[in-house]
Design a protein around this motif. Structure first.
Motif, mmCIF file in Angstrom:
data_model
loop_
_atom_site.group_PDB
_atom_site.id
_atom_site.type_symbol
_atom_site.label_atom_id
_atom_site.label_comp_id
_atom_site.label_asym_id
_atom_site.label_seq_id
_atom_site.Cartn_x
_atom_site.Cartn_y
_atom_site.Cartn_z
ATOM 1 N N SER A 47 7.256 15.120 2.797
ATOM 2 C CA SER A 47 6.656 15.678 1.587
ATOM 3 C C SER A 47 5.221 15.196 1.401
ATOM 4 O O SER A 47 4.313 15.984 1.101
ATOM 5 N N CYS A 60 18.521 13.120 -2.449
ATOM 6 C CA CYS A 60 19.240 12.614 -1.277
ATOM 7 C C CYS A 60 20.467 11.808 -1.684
ATOM 8 O O CYS A 60 21.492 11.830 -0.991
ATOM 9 N N ALA A 112 16.164 9.830 2.462
ATOM 10 C CA ALA A 112 15.128 9.792 1.431
ATOM 11 C C ALA A 112 13.775 9.403 2.016
ATOM 12 O O ALA A 112 12.745 10.007 1.689
ATOM 13 N N GLY A 118 12.453 12.313 3.949
ATOM 14 C CA GLY A 118 12.026 13.366 3.025
ATOM 15 C C GLY A 118 10.716 13.037 2.345
ATOM 16 O O GLY A 118 9.846 13.907 2.191
ATOM 17 N N ILE A 119 10.553 11.785 1.933
ATOM 18 C CA ILE A 119 9.306 11.360 1.296
ATOM 19 C C ILE A 119 8.147 11.440 2.286
ATOM 20 O O ILE A 119 7.049 11.899 1.945
ATOM 21 N N VAL A 168 12.842 13.013 -4.576
ATOM 22 C CA VAL A 168 13.464 13.124 -3.253
ATOM 23 C C VAL A 168 14.614 12.133 -3.114
ATOM 24 O O VAL A 168 15.673 12.453 -2.577
#
Length: 231
Positions: free
Chosen positions: A216, A196, A209, A212-213, A192
């Protein structure tokens, strides 16, 4: 009783002590070599205690006055602490008057210890967590004081010193990789972050990031928990 709790908590913090002393020294040297008084270096470690952000702050303080840039940079560098704090909401409910300091002192290494270290049965968990957090900050302050004093007395070439914090994160990543069989979170974090970096560029990828992490890992939470139970 508190003395006994401190003695139990102390061994958990010794690995952090080794890292924080040397990182604090690096920060103290870097701060003084940037033209600042050793007192300013010490005050930053007492009142700010932001690890990697303190290294970044040396250049921000030495540059032109730009509060918006400084605020955005601080948000990007320390965005991970938003997620640290969210995951600690339940743990810190028991801390009472100690809660403000526990929130303030939640560094990367302290967070890792608070998640993994378990006090003996019957021991006051609130004070156990507090002593871990306090000792970690004291190590950082001690290292800063040593580095600032040495930097004010001896001339140093500070080139590359600011890489010390990056090196620490690499070591932490390797240790966590070796200590668990489930590498999905680590691989996901790398993937990720790289994605990014390509999409948003080096100046803006950190917040994207982290978000996104977080998303996820939240979506994969059930699978990860199931995998741990099956080990």
């Amino acid at each position: 009783m508190k003395r006994k709790i401190w003695k139990v908590a102390l061994p958990y913090t010794l690995p952090v002590c080794t890292g924080y002393i040397f990182l604090g020294i690096a920060f103290g040297v870097l701060m003084v070599s940037g033209g600042f008084s050793p007192l300013w270096a010490l005050l930053m470690s007492v009142c700010i205690y932001a690890g990697s952000m303190q290294f970044v702050a040396v250049d921000l303080l030495a540059g032109p006055f730009a509060p918006l840039t400084a605020a955005l940079m601080t948000l990007m560098v320390n965005a991970r602490h938003i997620f640290y704090g969210l995951s600690m909401l339940e743990r810190f409910k028991i801390c009472g008057k100690l809660k403000p300091y526990m929130m303030f002192s939640l560094s990367d290494e302290t967070y890792s210890l608070l998640c993994s270290a378990k006090p003996p049965e019957g021991m006051d968990k609130k004070w156990f967590m507090f002593f871990i957090a306090l000792m970690d900050q004291l190590y950082w302050i001690a290292g800063t004081a040593i580095g600032a004093l040495a930097g004010s007395l001896i001339s140093f070439d500070s080139t590359g010193i600011d890489f010390a914090m990056t090196a620490l994160f690499i070591v932490i990543f390797v240790e966590q990789w070796e200590s668990t069989k489930d590498h999905i979170p680590a691989i996901l974090g790398l993937a990720v972050t790289l994605l990014c970096l390509v999409i948003f560029g080096p100046d803006w990828f950190i917040i994207a990031a982290m978000a996104g992490i977080f998303v996820s890992l939240t979506l994969l939470r059930g699978r990860l928990e199931y995998g741990r139970k099956g080990q």
